[in-house]
Design a protein around this motif. Sequence first.
Motif, PDB file in Angstrom:
ATOM      1  N   GLU A  33       0.847  -1.080   0.372  1.00 38.48           N
ATOM      2  CA  GLU A  33       0.077  -0.114  -0.284  1.00 38.48           C
ATOM      3  C   GLU A  33       0.676   0.853  -0.273  1.00 38.48           C
ATOM      4  O   GLU A  33       0.249   2.508  -0.721  1.00 38.48           O
ATOM      5  CB  GLU A  33      -1.071  -0.210   0.835  1.00 38.48           C
ATOM      6  CG  GLU A  33      -1.846   1.403   0.667  1.00 38.48           C
ATOM      7  CD  GLU A  33      -2.976   1.095   2.110  1.00 38.48           C
ATOM      8  OE1 GLU A  33      -4.027   1.534   2.382  1.00 38.48           O
ATOM      9  OE2 GLU A  33      -3.038   0.502   3.062  1.00 38.48           O
ATOM     10  N   SER A  34       1.741   1.107   0.698  1.00 35.01           N
ATOM     11  CA  SER A  34       2.947   2.721   0.939  1.00 35.01           C
ATOM     12  C   SER A  34       2.924   2.850  -0.187  1.00 35.01           C
ATOM     13  O   SER A  34       3.035   4.028  -1.377  1.00 35.01           O
ATOM     14  CB  SER A  34       3.935   2.536   1.941  1.00 35.01           C
ATOM     15  OG  SER A  34       5.089   0.948   1.224  1.00 35.01           O
TER      16      SER A  34
ATOM     17  N   ALA B 214       0.799   7.561  -6.188  1.00 38.31           N
ATOM     18  CA  ALA B 214      -0.683   8.025  -7.119  1.00 38.31           C
ATOM     19  C   ALA B 214      -0.251   9.701  -6.202  1.00 38.31           C
ATOM     20  O   ALA B 214      -0.188  10.464  -7.005  1.00 38.31           O
ATOM     21  CB  ALA B 214      -1.197   7.770  -5.642  1.00 38.31           C
ATOM     22  N   GLN B 215       1.358   9.984  -5.594  1.00 38.11           N
ATOM     23  CA  GLN B 215       1.538  11.239  -4.866  1.00 38.11           C
ATOM     24  C   GLN B 215       2.818  12.181  -6.095  1.00 38.11           C
ATOM     25  O   GLN B 215       2.503  13.073  -6.234  1.00 38.11           O
ATOM     26  CB  GLN B 215       2.067  11.177  -3.520  1.00 38.11           C
ATOM     27  CG  GLN B 215       0.663  10.436  -2.857  1.00 38.11           C
ATOM     28  CD  GLN B 215       1.267  10.582  -1.075  1.00 38.11           C
ATOM     29  OE1 GLN B 215       2.213  11.046  -0.367  1.00 38.11           O
ATOM     30  NE2 GLN B 215       0.133  10.381  -0.006  1.00 38.11           N
TER      31      GLN B 215
ATOM     32  N   TYR C 195       1.730   2.001  -3.435  1.00 39.06           N
ATOM     33  CA  TYR C 195       0.836   2.561  -4.224  1.00 39.06           C
ATOM     34  C   TYR C 195       0.591   3.984  -4.148  1.00 39.06           C
ATOM     35  O   TYR C 195       0.384   4.878  -5.172  1.00 39.06           O
ATOM     36  CB  TYR C 195      -0.435   2.225  -4.180  1.00 39.06           C
ATOM     37  CG  TYR C 195      -0.226   0.265  -5.314  1.00 39.06           C
ATOM     38  CD1 TYR C 195      -0.604   0.433  -6.504  1.00 39.06           C
ATOM     39  CD2 TYR C 195      -0.081  -0.570  -4.382  1.00 39.06           C
ATOM     40  CE1 TYR C 195       0.147  -0.256  -7.179  1.00 39.06           C
ATOM     41  CE2 TYR C 195       0.265  -2.152  -5.111  1.00 39.06           C
ATOM     42  CZ  TYR C 195      -0.255  -2.337  -6.306  1.00 39.06           C
ATOM     43  OH  TYR C 195       0.036  -3.325  -7.000  1.00 39.06           O
ATOM     44  N   ARG C 196       0.958   4.343  -2.658  1.00 40.36           N
ATOM     45  CA  ARG C 196       0.578   5.976  -2.179  1.00 40.36           C
ATOM     46  C   ARG C 196       2.003   6.627  -2.572  1.00 40.36           C
ATOM     47  O   ARG C 196       1.046   8.198  -3.741  1.00 40.36           O
ATOM     48  CB  ARG C 196       0.124   5.670  -0.989  1.00 40.36           C
ATOM     49  CG  ARG C 196      -1.192   4.929  -0.128  1.00 40.36           C
ATOM     50  CD  ARG C 196      -0.929   5.556   1.266  1.00 40.36           C
ATOM     51  NE  ARG C 196      -1.813   4.657   1.762  1.00 40.36           N
ATOM     52  CZ  ARG C 196      -3.503   4.953   1.689  1.00 40.36           C
ATOM     53  NH1 ARG C 196      -3.632   6.271   0.817  1.00 40.36           N
ATOM     54  NH2 ARG C 196      -4.739   4.693   2.089  1.00 40.36           N
ATOM     55  N   HIS C 197       2.901   6.052  -2.884  1.00 40.28           N
ATOM     56  CA  HIS C 197       3.976   6.541  -3.666  1.00 40.28           C
ATOM     57  C   HIS C 197       3.481   6.996  -5.353  1.00 40.28           C
ATOM     58  O   HIS C 197       3.785   8.513  -5.708  1.00 40.28           O
ATOM     59  CB  HIS C 197       5.391   6.380  -3.364  1.00 40.28           C
ATOM     60  CG  HIS C 197       5.978   6.675  -3.518  1.00 40.28           C
ATOM     61  ND1 HIS C 197       7.025   7.694  -3.309  1.00 40.28           N
ATOM     62  CD2 HIS C 197       6.731   6.181  -5.247  1.00 40.28           C
ATOM     63  CE1 HIS C 197       7.873   7.845  -4.426  1.00 40.28           C
ATOM     64  NE2 HIS C 197       7.893   7.083  -4.933  1.00 40.28           N
TER      65      HIS C 197
END
Length: 216
Positions: free
Chosen positions: A27-28, A34-35, A30-32
């Motif tokens: 998850e971390s 996305a951001q 994928y968040r990276h």
Amino acid sequence: MEHARPLPTHLARRYLGWKATSFAENESWYRHLAQQGQHPRAMMISCCDSRVHTAALFNAEAGEFFTHRNIANLIPPYEPDGGKHGTSAAIEFAVTSLKVAHLIVTGHSACGGARGCLDMCTGHAPELEAPHSFLGRWLDILRPGYERIKDIPDETAKLRAIERQTVIVSLDNLMTFPFIEAAVKDGRLTLHGLWIDIGSGRLEQFESARNGFVPI
């Protein structure tokens, strides 16, 4: 849109399984993505064939490859005529906006598009020669490749040859794009051609010095 329907149950369940396992474990990352946006080093152009999973060949994670798939992994020549050019648009974005360093074209064995072009060019697929056939007009891109291999007497060898021509024709056509030619000459971009045997997993790459494919 009244014709759209919910996903089949088995696909919805597979998504939920992915969300609970693979996504949750990363998850971390994928968040990276996305951001921070995407910063792929390479673009991969491959066939739509469901048996060809090019990212898996390199154990690639999300964010590593900018990917585009079409029938027979073909790249049309540079034609700024105002038409709808999905493949050309994807290449332009990858090279001029994402500034990928590598552009990889990957063909494969048992390619239905290559087989279709062979049949069409030998008069065995009149439906593809019809002016209204989207598939036939797309496969016209491969006709120069057919001309190079048409005199091979063995049919199996001829099919294998035209499968590899999907890569060679595409590499040739890439150099008709002014922004591709400039990036290659400046050393900002390298072009690569691959061919994968689905059944054996053997991967070959095109070598200009030998004017042919050699195993990796």
